[in-house]
Structures are given as structure tokens and as C-alpha cells.
Design a protein around this motif. Structure first.
Motif, PDB file in Angstrom:
ATOM      1  N   PHE B 141       0.880  -1.178   0.080  1.00  0.00           N
ATOM      2  CA  PHE B 141      -0.083  -0.074  -0.014  1.00  0.00           C
ATOM      3  C   PHE B 141       0.770   1.399  -0.074  1.00  0.00           C
ATOM      4  N   LYS B 142       2.115   1.008   0.615  1.00  0.00           N
ATOM      5  CA  LYS B 142       2.947   2.361   0.508  1.00  0.00           C
ATOM      6  C   LYS B 142       3.362   2.703  -1.066  1.00  0.00           C
ATOM      7  N   GLN B 143       3.691   1.486  -1.800  1.00  0.00           N
ATOM      8  CA  GLN B 143       3.814   1.716  -3.033  1.00  0.00           C
ATOM      9  C   GLN B 143       2.591   2.338  -3.936  1.00  0.00           C
ATOM     10  N   TYR B 144       1.634   1.746  -3.478  1.00  0.00           N
ATOM     11  CA  TYR B 144       0.398   2.401  -4.020  1.00  0.00           C
ATOM     12  C   TYR B 144       0.199   3.912  -3.957  1.00  0.00           C
ATOM     13  N   TRP B 145       0.370   4.195  -2.654  1.00  0.00           N
ATOM     14  CA  TRP B 145       0.438   5.736  -2.447  1.00  0.00           C
ATOM     15  C   TRP B 145       1.368   6.469  -3.030  1.00  0.00           C
ATOM     16  N   ASP B 147       2.855   5.865  -5.801  1.00  0.00           N
ATOM     17  CA  ASP B 147       2.272   5.832  -7.442  1.00  0.00           C
ATOM     18  C   ASP B 147       1.141   6.905  -7.307  1.00  0.00           C
ATOM     19  N   PHE B 148       0.208   6.639  -6.517  1.00  0.00           N
ATOM     20  CA  PHE B 148      -1.120   7.734  -6.533  1.00  0.00           C
ATOM     21  C   PHE B 148      -0.534   9.289  -6.489  1.00  0.00           C
ATOM     22  N   TYR B 149       0.304   9.459  -5.502  1.00  0.00           N
ATOM     23  CA  TYR B 149       0.851  10.813  -5.162  1.00  0.00           C
ATOM     24  C   TYR B 149       1.307  11.335  -6.400  1.00  0.00           C
ATOM     25  N   ASN B 151       0.879  10.807  -9.527  1.00  0.00           N
ATOM     26  CA  ASN B 151       0.005  10.941 -10.681  1.00  0.00           C
ATOM     27  C   ASN B 151      -0.933  11.951 -10.375  1.00  0.00           C
ATOM     28  N   GLN B 152      -1.100  12.635  -9.250  1.00  0.00           N
ATOM     29  CA  GLN B 152      -1.814  13.314  -8.812  1.00  0.00           C
ATOM     30  C   GLN B 152      -1.423  14.953  -9.261  1.00  0.00           C
ATOM     31  N   TYR B 153      -0.184  14.967  -9.565  1.00  0.00           N
ATOM     32  CA  TYR B 153       0.394  16.278  -9.853  1.00  0.00           C
ATOM     33  C   TYR B 153       0.151  16.596 -11.372  1.00  0.00           C
ATOM     34  N   GLU B 177       6.191  10.403   0.500  1.00  0.00           N
ATOM     35  CA  GLU B 177       6.170  10.363  -0.796  1.00  0.00           C
ATOM     36  C   GLU B 177       7.093  11.804  -1.293  1.00  0.00           C
TER      37      GLU B 177
END
Ligand code: SF4
Lengths: 385, 179
Positions: B141-145, B147-149, B151-153, B177
Motif C-alpha cells: 500500500f505504500k507503493q500504491y500511495w 504512485d497515486f501521489y 499521478n495527482q501532479y 512521498e
């Protein structure tokens, strides 16, 4: 497809939705068999390099869409990878990210796969899993898809904190230019009306919001503010958001400052007692890009200034550039027991004196010189919508 | 502004400024001479300083709610993380997390101490610079976070000045992150 890849695609697709608020009535899990809490002030968990806050796990349920809105990356005619979360998969992913304090809540939107009712049901199912299986009582913002029925809006309102639907354009004519399949009244305003009923029935805790994409349909600021003002007054809208259009091809994007001026005007309407008629628009219906709308108002209404800080009614204090609602409240409260005599006293309590001084008298004395030379541009006119 | 003077004093006393008692004494005197509102509305420089101390204390609590990253030791139902607190705010921070995750034990490392919640109580132990050996969990889930972070940029809106204003540098090392 792996969850990680889905998150990458469906998270990136949702990033243009601006609403990041997480505030609501305070609730926590202390003494309960639940997980989660909501705070009054809202919490951002990180910020990206564009300075925007990351507070919610903002994702789409699916990026498949039967519609073809011209401004949207998910439009039917766009040739790219489509995917979809399973409800349980997304609920589990969210709860694990919440426990790690990465996010403050869930923001769930979606493309319209098959039909609005089908996709909306799946979104609601995801929220039901969170609320009942994982016993999550924290913040959820759910998007209403175009044309969502009253039953589904009601169910969505019971389960979430905030509902929203993006109008994107301020009126039917503008919408027709970029989203031909959507009917402004039937698909967009009607769900807001249903949500308003749910709000008034006490089902929805954190209100209804919407978003306009600025510059996509050549609309003017006056059209956007006219519609947002109508929504505040007639549909109990909590907040309108504005997002400058980022062209998908080689078009020139609108200046980002336009979005900023719209936010300033919106704040003036919501917190400073400004009416639509108080805004000064240029001949093209847009706000002045060089000066902020409150300053333009003050310069155009110089007969109303300067105001005496020790006597002016609260609503007049709010009209002075450099005085915000907090500073106005402090002035109003302090002067019941004390008479202001110095510029520095106002600076201490939060007035931006560089901006406010030309518009103020302190105990009969001018706090600064009025702008004699200022030119707002040739085309400043009154409200034109 | 709706905070009472006694609530404000309680907050200011949590501040790490060595002169806080002196400032509090000054504003109490001003409140007596010029009225309560004079102080609570920050009209004088001392009242402004006093108000700023309260704000900084509350800001720290808010940032601890925002920026602490938690790890989970699943089999023991423990959520733990590390952060920097400069004022005496640990009880307020712990209250937030225990109210949010009552089924978990919350463990916060605020060097040189570690604070552990157990039921309604909070225990504290000095650890200095020592690492705490907790079972290492492979955490996808750390890796998911991360990646998600990423991609929000939105590159078209890059604004590093605003980013740095929102996330003070002293907190970067606690945020996976960013660090
Ligand atoms: S309906 Fe929504 S997701 Fe589908 S193309 Fe239009 S804006 Fe995009």
C-alpha cells in the motif's frame, strides 16, 4: 489488471476534480466499534508540486464512458486503456490507505459505463461495503453522474458526506458546444435538485458542490458567476469550484489568473456580502485580470470610501480591500471597548494595511492616500449578464 | 476569536518559547486595563505575539494530523509512525489518532520519546536515537500511495513556491512521498 495499475490509471483520471474539502460535523470512533473520524477544519495529507492539496483518495470507479464530452480524457472517442475497480477491491484499497494516514477520505467519481443507473449502483455498492463491512465512519464525497435518479441520489446522500455533480458550463448553450449528449437541466440541474431535497431532509452532512471548467466553451466570467450565484441562492449549493481548462490538443489554454479571479469573486459572494451587481466586468464579460475584484469595486465606488474604522457598519468593513472576515470581526469586537488611533493596531489584528490604508479613516485621520492615478483599463463596465 | 482568554492561555503555555510566561503576564495586564477584546483581537504587539503562540501550537497539531505516516503491524493491531513536535502537543495529537483508530494501539515516536496508547492511557518511554525493532511488513500500500501521489501532479500548474509553503521542509523526512 493489477490493483496498482488500476489505481495509476483511475487516480490520474480523477485528478482534474478540484474539490478536496474534508470538513464536516465532528465525529470520531472513540467508544465505538468503528474506524475513522471527521474533523471540523478538514485535513490535507500532502501537497503535490503544483501546490494542490492531496486529501482524498480521488479515483474513478471506471474510465469507460459512453459519452463524448469534448474536454474530458475519458470521452468515448479517446483511444486509450480502459479499466474498472471491483467494489470490494476499491473499498479494501481505500481502508488500507486510510489506516496509514495517507488520505482523509474517499472521493469517488466515474465514467458512465452502460448506463448512469448501472454505474451509480456500483459506486453506491462500494460505499456500502466501506460503511457496513469495514465500519468506516469517515469522510466520503460521491459524484452524482449525469441524470442520476431521485432514488439513487437519496441513497447516495444517506451514505456519503458530500455529493457533487460537475456542471462544467454555466448554461445549456455553452454545454451544447462541448458536451452534446448532456442535457443541462435534465441531466445536471435535476440531480442537484434531488440532492437539495436530501440536504434539507437532513440526510447530507457536508452539502453539495459543483465545478466549472473555465475557458472550455468560450463562456465569460459573468456567465459563470451568474450561475454559481443562482445555485447558492436557489439550490443551497455549498461551494462552486473552478478549474482552468487544459486543452487536449494545441489550443491556447485560458490564463490561470482567470481561475484565481473567479475564486476571489466567489469568496466575496460567500463571505463578504458581495452581490452579483457589485462585480465590475470588462466588455467581454470577464473580470479584470490585473486587479482583484474587491479592489476594482473599491476604486469604482470611491464615493463609498474612505470608511471610518471606529464607526463603519460591519458590512462596510468587509468591502475594504485588505480587510477579511476575521479582521473585520476583530475590529468590530475590539472597538466596543477600545478606540483605534494607529495604523499599527490594525496591522497587528490582521489588516493588510498596504492595501487597506487608502480606503480608511482612523479616528478621523486618513490612514493613507487614495489612488488618484489608477487605470482599470478602458473597458470596465457594470455587470453585463 | 471565539476562544476565551483562559483557553488561549492554556494553549500558549504549551508553546516552547522561553518567554511565554512573560508574554502571558503582559497580556493579562493589558486585558485588565484595556478590556478583554483588546487582547483577544490582537490589537497590541504583545497580544499579537500571544495570538501567534496559540496559532503555532494549533498548527503543529494540525500538521501532525496531516503529515504523520503510519505503518501497521497487523497481527498486533498496532499503528506506528514518527514525527517532530516542537511544542507540548503530544496529548492532542494522540487524542486525534486514538479517536480515529480505537481498535488499534497507537505508537508515535517523537524523539527522544516513544508514546504508546493503551485504552485511554498514554505511556511514554525515553528511546533517544535508538531504532525501534518492529516486525517489518511488506507493504504494497505504500507503493500504491507513492504512485497515486505522483499521478495527482498536474505539470501544467507547477507551483513550487506554493508547495514549499504548504509543506515546511522540517517535515519532509517523515513523509515517504516527499523524502
Ligand atoms: S460523462 Fe463524464 S466521464 Fe464521460 S466523457 Fe463526459 S465528463 Fe467524461
Amino acid at each position: 489488471m493489477e490493483t496498482e495499475k488500476k489505481l495509476e490509471i483511475l487516480g490520474a483520471a480523477a485528478k482534474y476534480d478540484v474539490c478536496a474539502s474534508t470538513c464536516g460535523p465532528v465525529i470520531n470512533s472513540r467508544g465505538r466499534d468503528t474506524i475513522g473520524s471527521v474533523t471540523r477544519s478538514g485535513i490535507c495529507h500532502s501537497f503535490t508540486q503544483d501546490g494542490r492539496c492531496v486529501s482524498l483518495l480521488k479515483v474513478l470507479l471506471t474510465n469507460t464512458c459512453k459519452n463524448n464530452c469534448q474536454y474530458c480524457v475519458n470521452r468515448r472517442s479517446n483511444d486509450f486503456q480502459r479499466t474498472e475497480f471491483e467494489s470490494e477491491e476499491l473499498a479494501h484499497l481505500f481502508i488500507e490507505m486510510y489506516k496509514r494516514n495517507y488520505v482523509e477520505g474517499l472521493f469517488l467519481s466515474s465514467g458512465v459505463k452502460n448506463s448512469t443507473a448501472h454505474t451509480m449502483q456500483k459506486m453506491i455498492e462500494t460505499v456500502e461495503i466501506l460503511r457496513f463491512k469495514y465500519r468506516y465512519i469517515g469522510y466520503i464525497h460521491l459524484k452524482m453522474l449525469p441524470g442520476t435518479s431521485e432514488d439513487l441520489v437519496n441513497r447516495a446522500a444517506e451514505l456519503s458526506d458530500r455529493l457533487s455533480i460537475n456542471l462544467e458550463c454555466p448554461n445549456p448553450d455553452r454545454l451544447q458546444l462541448i458536451a452534446k449528449e448532456k442535457d443541462f437541466k435534465k441531466d445536471l440541474i435535476k440531480p442537484i435538485t434531488h440532492a437539495q431535497h436530501a440536504l434539507r431532509a437532513g440526510k447530507l452532512k457536508s452539502g453539495i458542490t459543483t465545478q466549472f471548467v473555465v475557458g472550455a466553451a468560450k463562456e465569460s466570467d459573468s456567465e459563470i458567476l451568474f450561475t454559481s450565484n443562482w445555485l447558492y441562492k436557489q439550490r443551497d449549493l455549498r461551494r462552486a469550484y473552478f478549474s482552468a481548462y487544459i486543452p487536449l490538443d494545441t489550443e491556447t489554454p485560458p490564463p490561470l489568473i482567470r481561475e484565481h479571479r473567479l475564486y476571489q469573486s466567489d469568496f466575496l459572494m460567500r463571505f463578504y456580502g458581495f452581490e452579483l451587481k457589485d462585480f465590475i466586468f470588462e466588455a467581454n464579460g470577464n473580470l479584470n485580470l490585473k486587479y482583484d475584484p474587491k479592489f476594482v469595486y473599491a476604486v469604482k465606488n470611491r464615493d463609498k470610501f474612505p470608511v471610518e474604522i471606529n464607526k463603519a457598519p460591519f458590512e462596510n468593513l468587509l468591502k475594504v480591500p485588505g480587510i477579511g472576515p476575521t479582521a473585520a470581526r476583530r475590529i468590530y469586537r475590539a472597538r466596543k471597548e477600545y478606540r483605534f488611533t494607529q495604523n499599527s493596531e490594525l496591522k497587528n489584528l490582521g489588516v493588510v494595511m498596504k492595501r487597506a490604508a487608502p480606503f480608511l479613516l482612523i479616528n478621523g485621520r486618513k490612514a493613507g492616500e487614495f489612488y488618484e492615478q489608477i487605470s482599470l483599463g478602458e473597458h470596465c463596465a457594470g455587470f453585463a449578464a | 476569536m471565539s476562544r476565551s482568554l483562559s483557553e488561549s492561555i492554556a494553549l500558549a503555555l504549551r508553546h516552547n518559547d522561553p518567554n511565554k510566561e512573560f508574554i502571558i503576564e503582559r497580556v493579562l495586564k493589558q486585558a485588565k486595563e484595556k478590556g478583554l477584546s483588546y487582547v483577544l483581537c490582537k490589537v497590541s504587539p504583545e497580544a499579537k505575539l500571544f495570538g501567534n503562540m496559540c496559532r503555532q501550537v494549533l498548527n503543529e497539531v494540525h500538521r501532525a494530523r496531516m503529515f504523520i505516516r503510519l505503518n501497521e503491524v497487523k497481527e498486533r493491531k498496532v499503528l506506528y509512525g514518527e514525527f517532530l513536535l516542537e511544542h507540548d502537543t503530544i496529548d492532542m495529537v494522540m487524542r486525534h489518532y486514538t479517536g480515529r483508530f480505537p481498535q488499534h494501539t497507537i505508537m508515535l515516536i517523537i524523539r527522544p520519546y516513544v508514546y504508546i496508547s493503551r485504552g485511554k492511557e498514554i505511556f511514554k518511554e525515553e528511546i533517544g536515537d535508538r531504532e525501534i525493532n518492529l516486525p517489518v511488513v511488506h507493504d504494497e500500500f505504500k507503493q500504491y500511495w507513492l504512485d497515486f501521489y505522483k499521478n495527482q501532479y498536474i505539470p501544467e500548474r507547477r507551483n513550487m513556491k506554493l508547495f514549499q509553503k504548504n509543506v515546511p521542509k522540517k517535515y519532509w523526512k517523515y513523509m515517504c512521498e516527499i523524502c
